[in-house]
Design a protein around this motif. Structure first.
Motif, PDB file in Angstrom:
ATOM      1  N   HIS A 166       0.817  -1.214   0.000  1.00  0.00           N
ATOM      2  CA  HIS A 166       0.000   0.000   0.000  1.00  0.00           C
ATOM      3  C   HIS A 166       0.851   1.265   0.000  1.00  0.00           C
ATOM      4  O   HIS A 166       0.630   2.186  -0.801  1.00  0.00           O
ATOM      5  N   ARG A 170       1.289   4.241  -2.959  1.00  0.00           N
ATOM      6  CA  ARG A 170       1.000   5.661  -2.700  1.00  0.00           C
ATOM      7  C   ARG A 170       2.183   6.540  -3.097  1.00  0.00           C
ATOM      8  O   ARG A 170       2.024   7.604  -3.703  1.00  0.00           O
ATOM      9  N   ARG A 173       2.407   6.801  -6.904  1.00  0.00           N
ATOM     10  CA  ARG A 173       1.436   7.746  -7.446  1.00  0.00           C
ATOM     11  C   ARG A 173       1.943   9.192  -7.299  1.00  0.00           C
ATOM     12  O   ARG A 173       1.816  10.015  -8.220  1.00  0.00           O
ATOM     13  N   GLU A 190      -8.318  -4.312   2.580  1.00  0.00           N
ATOM     14  CA  GLU A 190      -8.400  -3.318   1.517  1.00  0.00           C
ATOM     15  C   GLU A 190      -7.359  -3.607   0.445  1.00  0.00           C
ATOM     16  O   GLU A 190      -6.246  -4.021   0.754  1.00  0.00           O
ATOM     17  N   PRO A 192      -4.720  -2.447  -2.554  1.00  0.00           N
ATOM     18  CA  PRO A 192      -3.879  -1.279  -2.839  1.00  0.00           C
ATOM     19  C   PRO A 192      -4.503  -0.404  -3.921  1.00  0.00           C
ATOM     20  O   PRO A 192      -5.247  -0.881  -4.783  1.00  0.00           O
ATOM     21  N   ASP A 193      -4.194   0.883  -3.878  1.00  0.00           N
ATOM     22  CA  ASP A 193      -4.763   1.851  -4.820  1.00  0.00           C
ATOM     23  C   ASP A 193      -3.928   1.885  -6.102  1.00  0.00           C
ATOM     24  O   ASP A 193      -3.309   2.894  -6.449  1.00  0.00           O
TER      25      ASP A 193
END
Length: 591
Positions: A166, A170, A173, A190, A192-193
């Motif tokens: 995660h 971040r 990004r 959750e 990862p984005d």
């Protein structure tokens, strides 16, 4: 009702001997055997084996016997695979800088070689990164991102890792780097984005491919990229569209090494990959076979598991995984041989280091019953190499039949590797201990974690308390399941040929085990460099056709007594070494 030939029985049976040998026969109905024999034309004994493993229908039997690559499920069923292939195809056509980020074990190394090799052949602007086990640790980390930023990386693709990265994603990004995750380890609460998260373990993934290895997921990604480029006309204007069948050699090695079930999709991919290695091995695999002393045309799942995979893993355990990736991507044998020889040397060093850790542990456990009587073996030391503790844990599990977690301590923190037994989900148990851990991940049977020294005692106490409901299965070896009770007369070259067609053997599709009663040991001689194996000649007085049967048994000290009469013998069959039509017994247990 027609009875099977008198050379074997298939009724439920079992025996518990005075030396603790416990075994059972699989139960099979006569009418099922008859139906399979009529449908396939196989021997009744082969039909018994298949029926005992659940192949009672003709369609399921044919699918199993003929694992065609054409029967692979559609790649579109994997959640986020279209998004992943869209982004990667864009990076290829726009000449963006791509990094393939893998793992340091055989699954991660083969995944990396597969995807990096495919992208390289498309003349994509690509590189790969495999982390050093001790210096970098597992998975993509925030600390990796600055170096990728400096080299102009625009896209990171993880293989066999990333589902818990995660913070790294971040940071990527923020740096303007997109990340595509492909993994097969269990996700946390959750995701990862990332641009895309391709993981068959996602609860919203409808693919039904949850048991694939990381290299299997990478192969599906390559299939999707090829399709996406086809739809865009890429192959018409640049390169001819490549066949992906040759890449299944890497899928076979990574899948077998990762100990995932060799059923369904995994069986199809491994069967295809073994065929590729036998017919046309890539230079790196050809070199590895040479140093391992095996003929590539005779490769099987066992030789991959015990001869090739350990040498690939040795790179990440004892040096740097990049050595193994370079071997698998080598363009010719001249380039590959020095790398293969180095992996062979590292594997020998790994074996020595493994014994250096394993032997003192077993000595200590024998001296301290309070340790060995715990529901799990949770041990730590500052003198252990993180690269080999997973193998030592596996050996401890086989000896003591309970979960084993070994923790290599350094500077107040420990890097752990654990193995479990059927019925105890290691990953789920670690999840219940997550408040005491810095990081963790893995599967039900194998997992790793990072822990602070101050939490060791509390972790051990809590982990063991969670195992109390499973106390009946801990410390007790499971019974050996025999597929049939046979006489030596039934062990023919035709039977061996039919059994070989049931492979590749591995997790959830083990090689058939037979049981025979009242065998006489005519001769018994030491075998191997250290004399720790035996070469036997067996006889069964009730047999008419077979007067002698060659046999081998491994792991018997040359100074140990071997009985002259075997009341019960459990064994596999294989081709006798150096012979083409002679059956040999490989003894697994006896009393």
């Amino acid at each position: 009702m027609t009875l099977p030939p008198p050379s074997f029985r298939h009724t439920p049976d079992g025996a518990s001997s005075k030396n603790g040998l416990l075994w059972h026969l699989r139960s099979v109905h006569d009418d099922v055997i008859e139906r399979l024999v009529r449908a396939s034309g196989c021997l009744p004994l082969t039909a018994t084996i298949m029926a005992g493993r659940g192949f009672t229908g003709i369609r399921s039997l044919r699918d199993f016997l003929y694992p065609s690559i054409q029967k692979l499920p559609n790649p579109d069923t994997l959640q986020d695979l279209n998004r992943a292939s869209d982004r990667i195809a864009q990076a290829i056509t726009q000449r963006e800088s791509i990094v393939v980020f893998g793992d340091y074990d055989a699954d991660g190394i083969t995944s990396t070689a597969l995807l990096y090799g495919f992208l390289s052949r498309l003349n994509a602007k690509t590189a790969f990164h495999l982390p050093h086990r001790e210096k970098e640790g597992y998975g993509l980390k925030a600390s990796h991102i600055p170096a990728f930023t400096q080299t102009g990386t625009r896209l990171i693709i993880t293989v066999d890792c990333g589902i818990s990265s995660h913070e790294a994603i971040r940071e990527a990004r923020k740096a303007g780097i997109d990340v595509v995750i492909t993994d097969h380890h269990r996700p946390g609460p959750e995701l990862p984005d990332a641009i895309a998260v391709v993981n068959p373990q996602r609860i919203d993934c409808p693919s039904g491919l949850r048991q694939m290895a990381g290299v299997g997921v990478a192969f599906y990604l390559v299939m999707a990229i090829r399709k996406k480029l086809r739809e865009s006309g890429f192959w018409q204007h640049t390169l001819p569209e490549p066949s992906l069948l040759p890449e299944t050699d890497l899928v076979a090695i990574g899948t077998i090494a990762d100990l995932v079930p060799l059923t369904g999709v995994n069986r199809i991919l491994v069967h295809a990959g073994i065929t590729v290695i036998r017919k046309n091995p890539r230079p790196g695999i050809q070199a590895l076979c040479r140093v391992a002393g095996i003929h590539s045309e005779a490769i099987d799942s066992e030789s991959i598991a015990f001869r090739l995979a350990p040498r690939i893993n040795a790179a990440g355990r004892m040096a740097h995984p990049e050595l193994a990736a370079r071997l698998l991507c080598a363009p010719d044998l001249e380039t590959a041989m020095p790398l293969a020889l180095e992996l062979d040397r590292l594997n020998t060093a790994r074996q020595n280091e493994e014994n250096r850790i394993f032997i003192p542990i077993t000595d200590e456990l024998e001296k301290k019953p309070s340790l060995s009587n715990q529901p799990a073996l949770i041990l730590h030391s500052e003198d252990w190499s993180p690269g080999v503790i997973g193998i030592v844990a596996s050996r401890l599990v086989r000896r003591y039949h309970k979960p084993a977690l070994l923790i290599a301590m350094k500077d107040g923190y420990g890097q752990a590797s654990g193995r479990s037994i059927p019925g105890i989900d290691l990953y789920a148990t670690l999840t219940h201990c997550s408040a005491l851990l810095e990081q963790y991940g893995g599967h039900s049977m194998a997992a790793g974690f990072r822990i602070s020294h101050k939490n060791l005692a509390a972790f051990q106490k809590h982990f063991c308390s969670l195992l109390h409901p499973c106390h009946n299965s801990i410390g007790i070896p499971p019974p050996i399941m025999a597929d049939a009770l046979v006489t030596l007369d039934s062990l023919t070259p035709l039977l061996l040929s039919e059994i070989e067609a049931l492979g590749p053997f591995g997790m959830e599709n083990p090689a058939p085990i037979f049981a025979a009663k009242n065998l006489e040991v005519i001769s018994c001689t030491p075998m191997g460099q250290q004399g720790n194996h035996r070469r036997l000649v067996l006889r069964q007085p009730t047999c008419i056709r077979t007067q002698k049967m060659p046999a081998v048994v491994f792991g018997v000290n040359k100074n140990s007594y071997f009985p002259r009469h075997l009341e019960t013998c459990l064994f596999r069959i294989r081709k006798e070494w150096g012979q083409t039509d002679s059956v040999q017994i490989q003894i697994e247990a006896w009393c």
